[in-house]
Design a protein around this motif. Structure first.
Motif, PDB file in Angstrom:
ATOM      1  N   MET A 128       0.841  -1.181  -0.068  1.00 42.97           N
ATOM      2  CA  MET A 128      -0.105  -0.179  -0.003  1.00 42.97           C
ATOM      3  C   MET A 128       0.872   1.252   0.043  1.00 42.97           C
ATOM      4  O   MET A 128       1.774   1.357   0.913  1.00 42.97           O
ATOM      5  N   THR A 129       0.645   2.181  -0.744  1.00 39.01           N
ATOM      6  CA  THR A 129       1.370   3.357  -0.975  1.00 39.01           C
ATOM      7  C   THR A 129       0.475   4.497  -0.799  1.00 39.01           C
ATOM      8  O   THR A 129      -0.611   4.501  -1.365  1.00 39.01           O
ATOM      9  N   ILE A 130       0.737   5.356   0.131  1.00 41.76           N
ATOM     10  CA  ILE A 130      -0.123   6.472   0.229  1.00 41.76           C
ATOM     11  C   ILE A 130       0.675   7.752  -0.044  1.00 41.76           C
ATOM     12  O   ILE A 130       1.640   8.064   0.707  1.00 41.76           O
ATOM     13  N   GLY A 131       0.041   8.753  -0.554  1.00 41.33           N
ATOM     14  CA  GLY A 131       0.674  10.091  -0.888  1.00 41.33           C
ATOM     15  C   GLY A 131      -0.202  11.072  -0.369  1.00 41.33           C
ATOM     16  O   GLY A 131      -1.359  11.202  -0.690  1.00 41.33           O
ATOM     17  N   VAL A 132       0.505  12.163   0.458  1.00 38.90           N
ATOM     18  CA  VAL A 132      -0.110  13.281   0.990  1.00 38.90           C
ATOM     19  C   VAL A 132       0.491  14.535   0.322  1.00 38.90           C
ATOM     20  O   VAL A 132       1.540  14.618   0.411  1.00 38.90           O
ATOM     21  N   LEU A 133      -0.555  15.419  -0.220  1.00 39.12           N
ATOM     22  CA  LEU A 133      -0.248  16.572  -0.742  1.00 39.12           C
ATOM     23  C   LEU A 133      -1.062  17.600  -0.109  1.00 39.12           C
ATOM     24  O   LEU A 133      -1.952  17.731   0.081  1.00 39.12           O
ATOM     25  N   LEU A 134       0.039  18.652   0.480  1.00 38.42           N
ATOM     26  CA  LEU A 134      -0.640  19.792   1.452  1.00 38.42           C
ATOM     27  C   LEU A 134      -0.450  21.099   0.743  1.00 38.42           C
ATOM     28  O   LEU A 134       0.772  21.352   0.250  1.00 38.42           O
ATOM     29  N   GLY A 135      -1.573  21.984   0.715  1.00 38.23           N
ATOM     30  CA  GLY A 135      -1.241  23.462   0.332  1.00 38.23           C
ATOM     31  C   GLY A 135      -0.649  24.147   1.532  1.00 38.23           C
ATOM     32  O   GLY A 135      -0.851  23.908   2.717  1.00 38.23           O
ATOM     33  N   SER A 136       0.296  24.857   1.235  1.00 39.08           N
ATOM     34  CA  SER A 136       1.011  25.801   2.019  1.00 39.08           C
ATOM     35  C   SER A 136       0.235  27.088   2.401  1.00 39.08           C
ATOM     36  O   SER A 136       0.633  28.091   3.235  1.00 39.08           O
ATOM     37  N   GLY A 137      -0.961  27.193   1.968  1.00 44.43           N
ATOM     38  CA  GLY A 137      -1.645  28.459   2.419  1.00 44.43           C
ATOM     39  C   GLY A 137      -2.721  28.197   3.744  1.00 44.43           C
ATOM     40  O   GLY A 137      -3.300  29.101   4.213  1.00 44.43           O
ATOM     41  N   GLU A 138      -2.862  27.015   4.200  1.00 42.85           N
ATOM     42  CA  GLU A 138      -3.471  26.573   5.512  1.00 42.85           C
ATOM     43  C   GLU A 138      -2.822  27.083   6.224  1.00 42.85           C
ATOM     44  O   GLU A 138      -1.625  26.827   6.803  1.00 42.85           O
ATOM     45  N   ARG A 139      -3.307  27.635   7.391  1.00 44.86           N
ATOM     46  CA  ARG A 139      -2.764  27.910   8.864  1.00 44.86           C
ATOM     47  C   ARG A 139      -2.769  26.903   9.618  1.00 44.86           C
ATOM     48  O   ARG A 139      -3.597  25.851   9.952  1.00 44.86           O
ATOM     49  N   HIS A 140      -1.544  26.406  10.358  1.00 43.78           N
ATOM     50  CA  HIS A 140      -1.441  25.262  11.164  1.00 43.78           C
ATOM     51  C   HIS A 140      -0.804  25.743  12.538  1.00 43.78           C
ATOM     52  O   HIS A 140       0.018  26.696  12.450  1.00 43.78           O
ATOM     53  N   GLY A 141      -1.183  25.145  13.553  1.00 51.78           N
ATOM     54  CA  GLY A 141      -0.469  25.761  14.953  1.00 51.78           C
ATOM     55  C   GLY A 141       0.902  25.318  14.988  1.00 51.78           C
ATOM     56  O   GLY A 141       1.653  24.553  14.243  1.00 51.78           O
ATOM     57  N   GLN A 142       1.461  25.784  16.019  1.00 57.47           N
ATOM     58  CA  GLN A 142       2.926  25.499  16.217  1.00 57.47           C
ATOM     59  C   GLN A 142       3.211  24.426  16.532  1.00 57.47           C
ATOM     60  O   GLN A 142       4.170  23.584  16.326  1.00 57.47           O
ATOM     61  N   ALA A 143       2.336  23.505  17.150  1.00 52.65           N
ATOM     62  CA  ALA A 143       2.744  22.007  17.686  1.00 52.65           C
ATOM     63  C   ALA A 143       2.753  21.119  16.337  1.00 52.65           C
ATOM     64  O   ALA A 143       3.725  20.595  16.275  1.00 52.65           O
ATOM     65  N   ALA A 144       1.760  21.453  15.363  1.00 51.77           N
ATOM     66  CA  ALA A 144       1.789  20.698  14.068  1.00 51.77           C
ATOM     67  C   ALA A 144       2.868  20.958  13.410  1.00 51.77           C
ATOM     68  O   ALA A 144       3.588  20.251  12.744  1.00 51.77           O
TER      69      ALA A 144
END
Length: 196
Positions: A1-17
């Motif tokens: 099983m192969t999983i790819g995660v693509l994230l946008g850099s415009g979403e705000r994330h907390g410091q812990a993340a």
């Protein structure tokens, strides 16, 4: 099983993340390409230390699971690859550099909030895409909690409790795009056609 995660850099994330993500940069190990839904297309993925690589082989009784990460920006994804070099890893772990990078990532939001996750197993492929990955994560938690009365007691992983196609279909009703391509080659599958 192969999983790819693509994230946008415009979403705000907390410091812990952000700290958790930065800590994983030194553990990148290997790269491959995957096809994501439009408009993302084929992208280079860098293996990232998501925990499912350790749990899925046990919970689904499969030989291997590998998960990787890329960013919406191809340039930023190339920078991810640079982070696996020992010299860069050492520099990024220096407290002043790490804090400066954390401050920059907290304030700078280039791009938009689009994300996509693609899973390939055998000949089957499933992709979920949309906006606001954090909202999608929260909805998965809420939809799972709604199913609690029908779940057996005890400690389990999500994939042991829900049919992935049912959960993803319900999630898609909240404004996310779902693409399912079944495995037409035959062989053992889950109730919803996902290859084992």
């Amino acid at each position: 099983m192969t999983i790819g995660v693509l994230l946008g850099s415009g979403e705000r994330h907390g410091q812990a993340a952000l700290r958790w993500t930065m800590a994983g940069l030194g553990a990148l190990d290997g790269s491959w390409t995957m096809r994501f839904p439009a408009p993302h297309g084929r992208r280079t993925i860098h293996r990232f230390p998501f925990s499912d690589q350790l749990t899925l082989p046990q919970t689904l009784q499969i030989e291997q699971a590998k998960t990787g990460l890329c960013l919406q920006s191809r340039g930023a994804t190339m920078l991810l690859a640079a982070a696996r070099h020992p010299t860069v890893t050492r520099v990024l772990r220096h407290p002043r550099v790490a804090e400066a990078l954390l401050t920059l990532l907290t304030r700078a939001h280039l791009g938009n909030d689009r994300f996509a996750v693609t899973v390939c197993s055998g000949g089957a492929r499933a992709s979920l895409a949309g906006r606001q990955q954090t909202r999608a994560t929260g909805l998965v938690a809420a939809l799972t909690v709604a199913r609690l009365p029908s779940m057996p007691p005890g400690v389990r992983h999500l994939e042991q409790l829900v049919d992935p196609v049912d959960l993803l279909t319900e999630l898609s009703r909240h404004g996310f795009d779902l693409e399912l391509e079944p495995d037409n080659r035959g062989g053992a599958t889950t109730d919803s056609g996902i290859p084992l």
